[in-house]
Design a protein around this motif. Structure first.
Motif, short mmCIF file in Angstrom:
data_model
loop_
_atom_site.label_atom_id
_atom_site.label_comp_id
_atom_site.label_asym_id
_atom_site.label_seq_id
_atom_site.Cartn_x
_atom_site.Cartn_y
_atom_site.Cartn_z
N ILE A 331 0.83 -1.20 0.00
CA ILE A 331 0.00 0.00 0.00
C ILE A 331 0.86 1.25 0.00
O ILE A 331 0.62 2.21 -0.75
N ALA A 332 1.92 1.25 0.81
CA ALA A 332 2.79 2.42 0.91
C ALA A 332 3.56 2.67 -0.39
O ALA A 332 3.64 3.81 -0.86
N VAL A 333 4.13 1.62 -0.97
CA VAL A 333 4.89 1.77 -2.22
C VAL A 333 3.98 2.25 -3.35
O VAL A 333 4.35 3.12 -4.13
N ARG A 334 2.78 1.70 -3.41
CA ARG A 334 1.82 2.13 -4.44
C ARG A 334 1.45 3.60 -4.24
O ARG A 334 1.38 4.38 -5.19
N GLY A 335 1.20 3.99 -2.98
CA GLY A 335 0.85 5.37 -2.69
C GLY A 335 1.96 6.34 -3.07
O GLY A 335 1.71 7.41 -3.64
N LEU A 336 3.21 5.95 -2.82
CA LEU A 336 4.35 6.79 -3.20
C LEU A 336 4.48 6.88 -4.71
O LEU A 336 4.76 7.95 -5.27
N ALA A 337 4.28 5.76 -5.41
CA ALA A 337 4.41 5.74 -6.87
C ALA A 337 3.35 6.60 -7.54
O ALA A 337 3.61 7.24 -8.57
N LEU A 338 2.15 6.63 -6.97
CA LEU A 338 1.06 7.41 -7.56
C LEU A 338 0.98 8.83 -7.01
O LEU A 338 0.09 9.60 -7.40
N ALA A 344 1.90 15.01 4.49
CA ALA A 344 0.63 15.48 5.03
C ALA A 344 -0.25 14.33 5.51
O ALA A 344 -0.88 14.42 6.57
N ASN A 345 -0.32 13.24 4.73
CA ASN A 345 -1.23 12.16 5.11
C ASN A 345 -0.52 10.91 5.65
O ASN A 345 -1.16 9.92 5.97
N ALA A 346 0.81 10.95 5.75
CA ALA A 346 1.57 9.80 6.26
C ALA A 346 1.16 9.42 7.69
O ALA A 346 0.99 8.22 7.97
N PRO A 347 0.98 10.39 8.61
CA PRO A 347 0.55 10.00 9.96
C PRO A 347 -0.79 9.26 9.97
O PRO A 347 -0.98 8.32 10.75
N SER A 348 -1.71 9.67 9.11
CA SER A 348 -3.02 9.00 9.05
C SER A 348 -2.87 7.56 8.59
O SER A 348 -3.50 6.64 9.12
N MET A 405 8.90 5.18 2.95
CA MET A 405 9.02 6.64 3.00
C MET A 405 10.44 7.08 3.31
O MET A 405 10.94 8.05 2.74
N LEU A 406 11.11 6.36 4.22
CA LEU A 406 12.50 6.69 4.54
C LEU A 406 13.41 6.45 3.34
O LEU A 406 14.32 7.24 3.06
N LEU A 407 13.18 5.35 2.61
CA LEU A 407 14.00 5.06 1.44
C LEU A 407 13.81 6.11 0.35
O LEU A 407 14.79 6.54 -0.28
N LYS A 408 12.57 6.53 0.14
CA LYS A 408 12.34 7.56 -0.88
C LYS A 408 13.02 8.86 -0.50
O LYS A 408 13.59 9.56 -1.34
N ALA A 410 15.68 9.11 1.17
CA ALA A 410 17.12 8.91 1.00
C ALA A 410 17.51 8.78 -0.47
O ALA A 410 18.69 8.60 -0.79
N GLY A 411 16.51 8.84 -1.38
CA GLY A 411 16.81 8.75 -2.80
C GLY A 411 16.94 7.33 -3.32
O GLY A 411 17.47 7.11 -4.41
N VAL A 412 16.45 6.34 -2.57
CA VAL A 412 16.50 4.94 -2.99
C VAL A 412 15.10 4.51 -3.41
O VAL A 412 14.12 4.85 -2.75
N ASP A 413 15.01 3.76 -4.50
CA ASP A 413 13.71 3.28 -4.98
C ASP A 413 13.10 2.34 -3.94
O ASP A 413 13.66 1.28 -3.66
N PRO A 414 11.95 2.68 -3.35
CA PRO A 414 11.34 1.83 -2.32
C PRO A 414 11.00 0.44 -2.82
O PRO A 414 11.01 -0.52 -2.05
N ALA A 415 10.68 0.32 -4.11
CA ALA A 415 10.31 -0.98 -4.65
C ALA A 415 11.48 -1.96 -4.65
O ALA A 415 11.28 -3.17 -4.62
N ILE A 416 12.70 -1.44 -4.66
CA ILE A 416 13.87 -2.31 -4.73
C ILE A 416 14.27 -2.82 -3.35
O ILE A 416 14.47 -4.02 -3.15
N ALA A 417 14.39 -1.91 -2.39
CA ALA A 417 15.02 -2.26 -1.11
C ALA A 417 14.05 -2.54 0.02
O ALA A 417 14.45 -3.12 1.04
#
Length: 444
Positions: A331-338, A344-348, A405-408, A410-417
């Motif tokens: 869910i998180a990776v998809r949300g970041l990709a889209l 703003a909505n990460a805490p929710s 979110m931390l990987l993004k 840091a400039g790292v593709d979340p889908a990879i790591a």
């Protein structure tokens, strides 16, 4: 014959070296189908099939081929052959092909082109491949706002042919600054004395430096068929059509699946050493995380020796945590990709996933605890594994949301790591909690 039957017959003829029959069957296939065939063949068979393709079809086949496969095929061609293959292709398709070549070869191919094609392709090559400028086609029909529709109709008849996928004409001023679009339907249905400016649509334009994934999002949200591409001064550079965006979406989906396994973009039949080298990096990282989990288990060696039931139940705690974490992670990776997940909505999202983890943790902790009590006849063991599962599922929910979110950031593709790190977290926390609680409450 159906497409699948033709392809099966072609592969059979290729295997039996009936090359005349192969050439005949190739003429019945669309270039994209030939590209798919090439991607499914080992290197030697691929070279043979490529040599049987008509020269006039080579450019269209290359434009549909996967990047890794296309690069290999281009290595078999001379610069003059590549230049000939791009004749008749849309400018953006020609640029896509050239972008897979080394810089010195690109220069040689461009020199082999005529002046007009060289200028058109160079305009696209000046932008990175993964931007709107790299996607755009500079074949654009533009008109001015003060022109009546009857003049536009005469102009279109004079042109004789419109670029593919043209649904609108681009409206510009005398300095080629973008003003809006004129749908072709309006040209056909409105009165001939109406001017372009009276009926044009002031639709949005896409900046040439916009990333391709953002272009795909804009097209999907607004149901666009085409869109203008402009520079920082709003000067019209070209247009992007929906067929290019579909390619971006498909490539992104395939890349996401490959990245989840740490593969990156890979040819199915790439050389063994090349594929092994690319995969070895993530296997090494995974090995390190496995050693970390093993080290945690080793810290409780005495506990496991005295309570063998712990060794039986340990995989359950780690597995449930890992599966729960992957659900949140997806869910998180998809949300970041889209672009749907932000500060703003990460805490929710974090709060919601924590609540889901707590609910699932309590439910499945009770189920597993009951099974453990029935299996081993120890109520205390059931309580320990139940508490460990709740802790691990809560940890998995938080980690699955936070790690991408931390990987993004840091400039790292979340889908990879993300997957490797999440597995490490759930294994370590699961084993440490379960074995630690067992050491405190179950050891004599």
């Amino acid at each position: 014959m159906t497409e699948l039957t033709i392809q099966a017959s072609l592969l059979e003829a290729l295997e039996s070296e009936q090359y005349d029959r192969v050439s005949k069957l190739l003429t019945t296939l669309h270039p994209s189908e030939i590209a798919d065939l090439l991607e499914s063949l080992p290197a030697r068979s691929r070279e043979i099939l490529w040599g049987l393709i008509e020269p006039g079809q080579e450019g269209n086949v290359l434009s549909h081929a996967q990047d890794a496969v296309r690069t290999g095929l281009l290595e078999l061609m001379q610069p003059e052959q590549v230049a000939d293959a791009t004749i008749g292709l849309a400018t953006d398709d020609a640029a896509d092909i050239l972008q897979d070549l080394p810089d010195e070869v690109i220069d040689s191919v461009l020199l082999s082109m005529d002046a007009q094609n060289r200028a058109r392709v160079s305009a696209i090559l000046s932008y990175p491949e993964d931007t709107a400028g790299g996607l755009m086609n500079i074949d654009v029909v533009s008109v001015r706002a003060d022109v009546p529709l009857d003049v536009v109709c005469r102009y279109l008849r004079q042109l004789g042919k419109l670029p593919e996928h043209t649904d609108s004409l681009m409206v510009v001023d005398r300095q080629s600054q973008y003003m809006g679009t004129l749908p072709l339907s309006s040209v056909l249905t409105m009165k001939p004395d109406v001017t372009v400016g009276e009926i044009m649509q002031t639709g949005m334009a896409i900046l040439a430096t916009t990333p391709d994934h953002e272009v795909a999002r804009i097209f999907a949200q607004r149901d666009l068929i085409s869109a203008a591409v402009v520079d920082e001064q709003d000067k019209l550079l070209g247009r992007i059509t929906v067929d290019d965006v579909v390619d971006v979406i498909q490539d992104s989906a395939e890349q996401a699946v490959m990245n989840m396994a740490g593969l990156g973009e890979d040819d199915m039949f790439a050389p063994v050493l090349f594929s092994a080298r690319r995969r070895a990096i993530w296997l090494a990282i995974n090995l390190l995380t496995a050693f970390l989990a093993s080290w945690v288990i080793g810290r409780f060696e005495n506990t496991i020796e005295q309570l063998v039931a712990l060794a039986v139940l340990m995989p359950i705690v780690a597995s449930m945590g890992g599966n729960a974490g992957i659900q949140t992670l997806t869910i998180a990776v998809r949300g970041l990709a889209l672009g749907q997940l932000s500060k703003a909505n990460a805490p929710s999202l974090l709060l919601k996933e924590f609540a889901v983890g707590a609910l699932n943790g309590v439910i499945w902790a009770c189920v597993v605890a009951l099974i453990a009590v029935i299996w081993f006849g120890k109520i205390a063991l059931g309580i320990v594994i139940g508490v460990a599962m709740i802790v691990n599922l809560l940890t998995a929910a938080v980690a699955g949301a936070v790690i991408p979110m931390l990987l993004k950031k840091a400039g790292v593709d979340p889908a990879i790591a993300s997957g490797v790190l999440l597995t490490a977290v759930t294994d370590v926390v699961g084993f440490m909690t379960f074995l630690g609680l067992a050491t405190i409450f179950l050891m004599p």
